[in-house]
Design a protein around this motif. Sequence first.
Motif, PDB file in Angstrom:
ATOM      1  N   ARG A   7       0.633  -1.110  -0.061  1.00 15.18           N
ATOM      2  CA  ARG A   7       0.150   0.151   0.379  1.00 15.18           C
ATOM      3  C   ARG A   7       1.070   1.517  -0.300  1.00 15.18           C
ATOM      4  O   ARG A   7       0.668   2.416  -0.741  1.00 15.18           O
ATOM      5  CB  ARG A   7      -1.091   0.123   1.281  1.00 15.18           C
ATOM      6  CG  ARG A   7      -1.944  -1.257   0.988  1.00 15.18           C
ATOM      7  CD  ARG A   7      -3.510  -0.605   2.062  1.00 15.18           C
ATOM      8  NE  ARG A   7      -2.814  -0.838   3.261  1.00 15.18           N
ATOM      9  CZ  ARG A   7      -2.783  -1.782   4.253  1.00 15.18           C
ATOM     10  NH1 ARG A   7      -2.739  -3.005   3.524  1.00 15.18           N
ATOM     11  NH2 ARG A   7      -2.681  -1.485   5.918  1.00 15.18           N
ATOM     12  N   ARG A   8       2.030   1.420   0.778  1.00 16.53           N
ATOM     13  CA  ARG A   8       2.535   3.074   0.953  1.00 16.53           C
ATOM     14  C   ARG A   8       3.669   2.495  -0.722  1.00 16.53           C
ATOM     15  O   ARG A   8       3.524   3.752  -1.394  1.00 16.53           O
ATOM     16  CB  ARG A   8       3.804   2.362   1.833  1.00 16.53           C
ATOM     17  CG  ARG A   8       2.964   2.505   3.733  1.00 16.53           C
ATOM     18  CD  ARG A   8       2.916   4.073   3.477  1.00 16.53           C
ATOM     19  NE  ARG A   8       2.023   3.923   4.857  1.00 16.53           N
ATOM     20  CZ  ARG A   8       1.003   3.380   4.963  1.00 16.53           C
ATOM     21  NH1 ARG A   8       0.323   3.305   4.475  1.00 16.53           N
ATOM     22  NH2 ARG A   8       0.660   3.671   6.294  1.00 16.53           N
ATOM     23  N   LEU A   9       4.034   1.967  -1.170  1.00 21.72           N
ATOM     24  CA  LEU A   9       4.681   1.742  -2.446  1.00 21.72           C
ATOM     25  C   LEU A   9       3.138   2.175  -3.838  1.00 21.72           C
ATOM     26  O   LEU A   9       3.870   3.052  -4.667  1.00 21.72           O
ATOM     27  CB  LEU A   9       5.324  -0.278  -3.166  1.00 21.72           C
ATOM     28  CG  LEU A   9       6.399   0.227  -2.481  1.00 21.72           C
ATOM     29  CD1 LEU A   9       6.069  -1.112  -3.024  1.00 21.72           C
ATOM     30  CD2 LEU A   9       7.418   0.549  -2.896  1.00 21.72           C
ATOM     31  N   VAL A  10       2.537   1.728  -3.183  1.00 19.04           N
ATOM     32  CA  VAL A  10       0.939   2.878  -4.306  1.00 19.04           C
ATOM     33  C   VAL A  10       1.091   3.802  -3.912  1.00 19.04           C
ATOM     34  O   VAL A  10       1.318   4.773  -5.653  1.00 19.04           O
ATOM     35  CB  VAL A  10      -0.019   1.375  -4.181  1.00 19.04           C
ATOM     36  CG1 VAL A  10      -0.923   1.971  -5.105  1.00 19.04           C
ATOM     37  CG2 VAL A  10       0.296   0.235  -4.978  1.00 19.04           C
ATOM     38  N   GLN A  11       0.664   4.432  -2.656  1.00 23.64           N
ATOM     39  CA  GLN A  11       0.771   5.635  -2.050  1.00 23.64           C
ATOM     40  C   GLN A  11       1.949   6.793  -2.626  1.00 23.64           C
ATOM     41  O   GLN A  11       1.444   7.800  -3.444  1.00 23.64           O
ATOM     42  CB  GLN A  11       0.962   5.626  -1.126  1.00 23.64           C
ATOM     43  CG  GLN A  11      -0.563   5.254  -0.370  1.00 23.64           C
ATOM     44  CD  GLN A  11      -0.832   5.303   0.697  1.00 23.64           C
ATOM     45  OE1 GLN A  11       0.095   5.679   1.784  1.00 23.64           O
ATOM     46  NE2 GLN A  11      -1.722   4.458   1.648  1.00 23.64           N
ATOM     47  N   ALA A  12       3.274   5.906  -2.799  1.00 19.58           N
ATOM     48  CA  ALA A  12       4.151   6.449  -3.200  1.00 19.58           C
ATOM     49  C   ALA A  12       4.397   6.938  -4.648  1.00 19.58           C
ATOM     50  O   ALA A  12       4.617   7.436  -5.510  1.00 19.58           O
ATOM     51  CB  ALA A  12       5.576   5.542  -2.794  1.00 19.58           C
ATOM     52  N   VAL A  13       4.082   6.299  -5.884  1.00 23.49           N
ATOM     53  CA  VAL A  13       4.045   5.772  -7.139  1.00 23.49           C
ATOM     54  C   VAL A  13       2.772   6.877  -7.482  1.00 23.49           C
ATOM     55  O   VAL A  13       3.116   8.015  -8.063  1.00 23.49           O
ATOM     56  CB  VAL A  13       3.579   4.577  -7.698  1.00 23.49           C
ATOM     57  CG1 VAL A  13       3.126   4.701  -8.738  1.00 23.49           C
ATOM     58  CG2 VAL A  13       4.426   3.708  -7.331  1.00 23.49           C
ATOM     59  N   VAL A  14       1.201   6.973  -6.939  1.00 24.99           N
ATOM     60  CA  VAL A  14       0.895   8.080  -6.525  1.00 24.99           C
ATOM     61  C   VAL A  14       1.303   9.505  -6.737  1.00 24.99           C
ATOM     62  O   VAL A  14       1.381  10.215  -7.265  1.00 24.99           O
ATOM     63  CB  VAL A  14      -0.445   7.707  -6.103  1.00 24.99           C
ATOM     64  CG1 VAL A  14      -1.879   9.226  -5.915  1.00 24.99           C
ATOM     65  CG2 VAL A  14      -1.144   6.698  -6.787  1.00 24.99           C
ATOM     66  N   VAL A  15       1.975   9.767  -5.446  1.00 28.62           N
ATOM     67  CA  VAL A  15       2.569  11.211  -5.306  1.00 28.62           C
ATOM     68  C   VAL A  15       3.603  11.130  -6.298  1.00 28.62           C
ATOM     69  O   VAL A  15       3.305  12.594  -6.707  1.00 28.62           O
ATOM     70  CB  VAL A  15       3.222  10.645  -3.718  1.00 28.62           C
ATOM     71  CG1 VAL A  15       4.058  12.314  -4.026  1.00 28.62           C
ATOM     72  CG2 VAL A  15       2.191  10.998  -2.707  1.00 28.62           C
ATOM     73  N   THR A  21       2.661  15.672 -12.811  1.00 29.79           N
ATOM     74  CA  THR A  21       0.958  15.645 -13.172  1.00 29.79           C
ATOM     75  C   THR A  21       0.882  17.941 -12.604  1.00 29.79           C
ATOM     76  O   THR A  21       1.210  18.845 -13.588  1.00 29.79           O
ATOM     77  CB  THR A  21      -0.399  14.833 -13.293  1.00 29.79           C
ATOM     78  OG1 THR A  21       0.396  14.032 -13.711  1.00 29.79           O
ATOM     79  CG2 THR A  21      -0.808  15.748 -13.517  1.00 29.79           C
ATOM     80  N   VAL A  22       1.179  18.000 -11.606  1.00 29.65           N
ATOM     81  CA  VAL A  22       0.781  19.387 -11.305  1.00 29.65           C
ATOM     82  C   VAL A  22       2.105  20.015 -11.701  1.00 29.65           C
ATOM     83  O   VAL A  22       2.134  21.496 -12.530  1.00 29.65           O
ATOM     84  CB  VAL A  22       0.735  19.119  -9.647  1.00 29.65           C
ATOM     85  CG1 VAL A  22       1.040  20.534  -9.179  1.00 29.65           C
ATOM     86  CG2 VAL A  22      -0.238  18.935  -9.089  1.00 29.65           C
ATOM     87  N   SER A  23       3.430  19.843 -11.551  1.00 24.54           N
ATOM     88  CA  SER A  23       4.387  20.118 -12.243  1.00 24.54           C
ATOM     89  C   SER A  23       4.556  21.059 -13.963  1.00 24.54           C
ATOM     90  O   SER A  23       4.824  21.673 -13.895  1.00 24.54           O
ATOM     91  CB  SER A  23       5.989  19.535 -11.438  1.00 24.54           C
ATOM     92  OG  SER A  23       5.148  18.238 -12.225  1.00 24.54           O
ATOM     93  N   PHE A  24       4.224  19.452 -14.727  1.00 24.17           N
ATOM     94  CA  PHE A  24       4.376  19.179 -15.999  1.00 24.17           C
ATOM     95  C   PHE A  24       2.715  21.184 -16.366  1.00 24.17           C
ATOM     96  O   PHE A  24       2.858  21.778 -16.872  1.00 24.17           O
ATOM     97  CB  PHE A  24       3.034  18.642 -16.172  1.00 24.17           C
ATOM     98  CG  PHE A  24       3.399  18.738 -18.066  1.00 24.17           C
ATOM     99  CD1 PHE A  24       4.328  17.940 -18.730  1.00 24.17           C
ATOM    100  CD2 PHE A  24       2.447  18.844 -18.724  1.00 24.17           C
ATOM    101  CE1 PHE A  24       4.558  18.472 -20.091  1.00 24.17           C
ATOM    102  CE2 PHE A  24       2.044  19.038 -20.104  1.00 24.17           C
ATOM    103  CZ  PHE A  24       3.069  19.106 -20.996  1.00 24.17           C
ATOM    104  N   LEU A 282      10.907  17.241  -9.323  1.00 30.46           N
ATOM    105  CA  LEU A 282      10.429  15.412  -9.045  1.00 30.46           C
ATOM    106  C   LEU A 282      11.548  15.106  -8.373  1.00 30.46           C
ATOM    107  O   LEU A 282      10.974  14.260  -7.492  1.00 30.46           O
ATOM    108  CB  LEU A 282      11.012  15.211 -10.461  1.00 30.46           C
ATOM    109  CG  LEU A 282       9.245  15.591 -11.628  1.00 30.46           C
ATOM    110  CD1 LEU A 282       9.913  14.442 -12.930  1.00 30.46           C
ATOM    111  CD2 LEU A 282       8.598  14.546 -11.100  1.00 30.46           C
ATOM    112  N   LEU A 283      12.997  15.643  -8.050  1.00 32.08           N
ATOM    113  CA  LEU A 283      14.068  15.179  -7.311  1.00 32.08           C
ATOM    114  C   LEU A 283      13.360  15.510  -5.779  1.00 32.08           C
ATOM    115  O   LEU A 283      12.837  14.568  -4.432  1.00 32.08           O
ATOM    116  CB  LEU A 283      15.082  15.847  -7.438  1.00 32.08           C
ATOM    117  CG  LEU A 283      15.997  15.489  -6.282  1.00 32.08           C
ATOM    118  CD1 LEU A 283      16.913  14.051  -5.778  1.00 32.08           C
ATOM    119  CD2 LEU A 283      17.180  16.434  -6.483  1.00 32.08           C
ATOM    120  N   ALA A 284      12.227  16.572  -5.205  1.00 38.17           N
ATOM    121  CA  ALA A 284      12.126  16.932  -4.113  1.00 38.17           C
ATOM    122  C   ALA A 284      10.509  15.864  -3.265  1.00 38.17           C
ATOM    123  O   ALA A 284      10.958  15.432  -2.979  1.00 38.17           O
ATOM    124  CB  ALA A 284      11.513  18.511  -4.208  1.00 38.17           C
ATOM    125  N   ALA A 285       9.821  15.851  -4.121  1.00 39.63           N
ATOM    126  CA  ALA A 285       9.523  14.181  -4.328  1.00 39.63           C
ATOM    127  C   ALA A 285       9.693  12.893  -4.230  1.00 39.63           C
ATOM    128  O   ALA A 285       9.072  11.972  -3.338  1.00 39.63           O
ATOM    129  CB  ALA A 285       8.011  14.102  -5.593  1.00 39.63           C
TER     130      ALA A 285
END
Length: 310
Positions: A7-15, A21-24, A282-285
């Motif tokens: 679940r944490r890995l899925v959340q990480a991918v979503v983040v 997406t937001v930065s783009f 992206l690096l910060a994320a």
Amino acid sequence: MRGYLIRRLVQAVVVLWAAFTVSFVVLYLLPGDSLSIKLGGLESTATPEQLAAVRAANGLDDPLYTQYAHALGNALTGDLGESAQTGAPVARTIADALPETVKLTVFAMVLAVVGGVSLALAATFTRLRALRQVLLSLPAVGISMPGFWVGLLLVQVVSFQWGLLPAIGNEGFDSLVLPAITMALPAGAMIAQVLAKSMTTALAQPYIDTARAKGVGRVRIHVRHALRNASLPALTLAGVVAGNVLVESVVVETVFSRVGIGRLTAAAVDNQDLAMVQGVVLLAAVTFVVVGLVVDVLYPVLDPRVGRAV
């Protein structure tokens, strides 16, 4: 435990996807684009027809969803585009600047954790009320001091007046000390503030009274019993602080003239290097996600009840 990590890995991918997406979208909505800036921006000698042809050749006239799909596909392969300022690949430029910032960040976090934990333990261990109040007031002072002011003060006093450590540059371990202290001071203060409050609460619990009744020494009660149970909120905060330290490197590396991600970010913003800005975002994320995953893994280690709950 496996489901918890999945679940944490899925959340990480979503983040990470959301950050991209937001930065783009934000950078897409800004006036101008990286290609126009690379060709000279307002001072470009290219005709409107030439600019339009180049934009069309690079897909900048495509609809937003087409450009987004193309950029996302490239990002998944590690291609973050080229810097409008230098023409070099963004991913390679960030990779070249990253080691110096990582060294500074790791050193700063070590200082912050050691200093913050030590201050919290000392404040909750002492029986002198006046000393306790003084120690508990120090984190608020540390949090309130601006990073750039602390850095300039350290440069003025430690470097110029005392001549003990270099004021600028990336040469050797000595050049890390002052910027690391500048970054560690507010981070350590926040950790100390949260941990001291959690320690105070933990020391008032019935299991502490039981340990005292069994003759367990104060040091053992403080470190083995109270600290372990009080560390979860501080651990959560330390994860957030570790990500914030990367953001603070923009100011600190500028003050101390260090070459790293902070200086790279400042230069990208000054020169409207949109591809580089998105790469740093992206690096910060990624930093926040990785630190968050590490914290999530440590939770069950510190408190087995977390592992049983998940």
